[in-house]
Scaffold this motif. Sequence first.
Motif, PDB file in Angstrom:
ATOM      1  N   ILE A 116      -2.161  15.187 -16.699  1.00 16.79           N
ATOM      2  CA  ILE A 116      -2.854  13.912 -16.540  1.00 16.79           C
ATOM      3  C   ILE A 116      -3.003  13.615 -15.059  1.00 16.79           C
ATOM      4  O   ILE A 116      -2.132  13.960 -14.261  1.00 16.79           O
ATOM      5  N   SER A 117      -4.125  13.008 -14.709  1.00 15.70           N
ATOM      6  CA  SER A 117      -4.277  12.492 -13.346  1.00 15.70           C
ATOM      7  C   SER A 117      -4.927  11.120 -13.438  1.00 15.70           C
ATOM      8  O   SER A 117      -5.796  10.884 -14.278  1.00 15.70           O
ATOM      9  N   ILE A 118      -4.446  10.219 -12.589  1.00 17.03           N
ATOM     10  CA  ILE A 118      -4.973   8.861 -12.536  1.00 17.03           C
ATOM     11  C   ILE A 118      -6.101   8.857 -11.518  1.00 17.03           C
ATOM     12  O   ILE A 118      -5.881   9.136 -10.341  1.00 17.03           O
ATOM     13  N   GLU A 119      -7.297   8.560 -11.963  1.00 12.48           N
ATOM     14  CA  GLU A 119      -8.462   8.563 -11.088  1.00 12.48           C
ATOM     15  C   GLU A 119      -8.635   7.228 -10.368  1.00 12.48           C
ATOM     16  O   GLU A 119      -8.985   7.200  -9.196  1.00 12.48           O
ATOM     17  N   LYS A 120      -8.397   6.122 -11.084  1.00 15.28           N
ATOM     18  CA  LYS A 120      -8.606   4.804 -10.494  1.00 15.28           C
ATOM     19  C   LYS A 120      -7.786   3.766 -11.243  1.00 15.28           C
ATOM     20  O   LYS A 120      -7.827   3.691 -12.456  1.00 15.28           O
ATOM     21  N   TRP A 121      -7.024   2.974 -10.479  1.00 11.96           N
ATOM     22  CA  TRP A 121      -6.270   1.847 -11.045  1.00 11.96           C
ATOM     23  C   TRP A 121      -7.107   0.584 -10.927  1.00 11.96           C
ATOM     24  O   TRP A 121      -7.802   0.386  -9.937  1.00 11.96           O
ATOM     25  N   ARG A 122      -6.981  -0.296 -11.918  1.00  7.10           N
ATOM     26  CA  ARG A 122      -7.579  -1.624 -11.839  1.00  7.10           C
ATOM     27  C   ARG A 122      -6.475  -2.650 -12.004  1.00  7.10           C
ATOM     28  O   ARG A 122      -5.630  -2.501 -12.879  1.00  7.10           O
ATOM     29  N   LYS A 123      -6.505  -3.662 -11.155  1.00 11.08           N
ATOM     30  CA  LYS A 123      -5.440  -4.673 -11.161  1.00 11.08           C
ATOM     31  C   LYS A 123      -5.405  -5.410 -12.495  1.00 11.08           C
ATOM     32  O   LYS A 123      -6.424  -5.604 -13.141  1.00 11.08           O
ATOM     33  N   PRO A 124      -4.203  -5.831 -12.901  1.00 10.42           N
ATOM     34  CA  PRO A 124      -4.039  -6.465 -14.209  1.00 10.42           C
ATOM     35  C   PRO A 124      -4.465  -7.931 -14.224  1.00 10.42           C
ATOM     36  O   PRO A 124      -4.616  -8.558 -13.181  1.00 10.42           O
ATOM     37  N   GLY A 125      -4.569  -8.417 -15.444  1.00 12.93           N
ATOM     38  CA  GLY A 125      -4.791  -9.845 -15.640  1.00 12.93           C
ATOM     39  C   GLY A 125      -3.440 -10.534 -15.735  1.00 12.93           C
ATOM     40  O   GLY A 125      -2.436 -10.060 -15.208  1.00 12.93           O
ATOM     41  N   SER A 126      -3.380 -11.635 -16.445  1.00 17.67           N
ATOM     42  CA  SER A 126      -2.155 -12.434 -16.535  1.00 17.67           C
ATOM     43  C   SER A 126      -1.036 -11.730 -17.307  1.00 17.67           C
ATOM     44  O   SER A 126       0.124 -12.070 -17.164  1.00 17.67           O
ATOM     45  N   ASN A 127      -1.356 -10.732 -18.116  1.00 19.47           N
ATOM     46  CA  ASN A 127      -0.336 -10.040 -18.911  1.00 19.47           C
ATOM     47  C   ASN A 127       0.279  -8.833 -18.197  1.00 19.47           C
ATOM     48  O   ASN A 127       1.077  -8.110 -18.777  1.00 19.47           O
ATOM     49  N   ASN A 128      -0.100  -8.597 -16.959  1.00 19.83           N
ATOM     50  CA  ASN A 128       0.406  -7.502 -16.122  1.00 19.83           C
ATOM     51  C   ASN A 128       0.087  -6.118 -16.691  1.00 19.83           C
ATOM     52  O   ASN A 128       0.729  -5.142 -16.364  1.00 19.83           O
ATOM     53  N   ILE A 129      -0.909  -6.050 -17.579  1.00 15.11           N
ATOM     54  CA  ILE A 129      -1.384  -4.765 -18.068  1.00 15.11           C
ATOM     55  C   ILE A 129      -2.688  -4.471 -17.336  1.00 15.11           C
ATOM     56  O   ILE A 129      -3.645  -5.222 -17.415  1.00 15.11           O
ATOM     57  N   GLY A 130      -2.694  -3.388 -16.608  1.00  9.60           N
ATOM     58  CA  GLY A 130      -3.892  -2.987 -15.895  1.00  9.60           C
ATOM     59  C   GLY A 130      -4.639  -1.941 -16.693  1.00  9.60           C
ATOM     60  O   GLY A 130      -4.268  -1.598 -17.813  1.00  9.60           O
ATOM     61  N   THR A 131      -5.685  -1.443 -16.112  1.00 11.48           N
ATOM     62  CA  THR A 131      -6.384  -0.318 -16.720  1.00 11.48           C
ATOM     63  C   THR A 131      -6.521   0.777 -15.677  1.00 11.48           C
ATOM     64  O   THR A 131      -6.474   0.513 -14.474  1.00 11.48           O
TER      65      THR A 131
END
Length: 121
Positions: free
Chosen positions: A32-47
């Motif tokens: 697996i490789s992470i290509e791009k992180w996106r900041k989370p909303g209020s639940n601290n779950i990002g994408t």
Amino acid sequence: MKTTIIVSAIAAIFLGATGAATAAEPGDKVKISIEKWRKPGSNNIGTADITVTNDNDFAVKDIRVKCDYMSKTGGRKIETEQKLTLKVKPKTTKLFKKTKFPFIDTEAAEGACKVISAAQA
């Protein structure tokens, strides 16, 4: 000497018959490789956009991923583990966009994610 040879031969036959000594887990050939992180909303779950490579001769699913990061300030270890309910065909690489993931601030931490297991689909 004779006893040692017999015990070794029995052990080799037993391990060979069960496959315990030589069988690889499906997750051993999944990366697996992470290509791009996106900041989370209020639940601290990002994408994250992730790329999964399956080098097995069969499809895999339920990929367990462990991420280990060290914060740049304070040296605190950050660990997350997650099961991704994704299916990847044999001998392929697939990009999954906006996969829900525990967020890790990559600007404040250094580390990586790796596959720890996968199931044969």
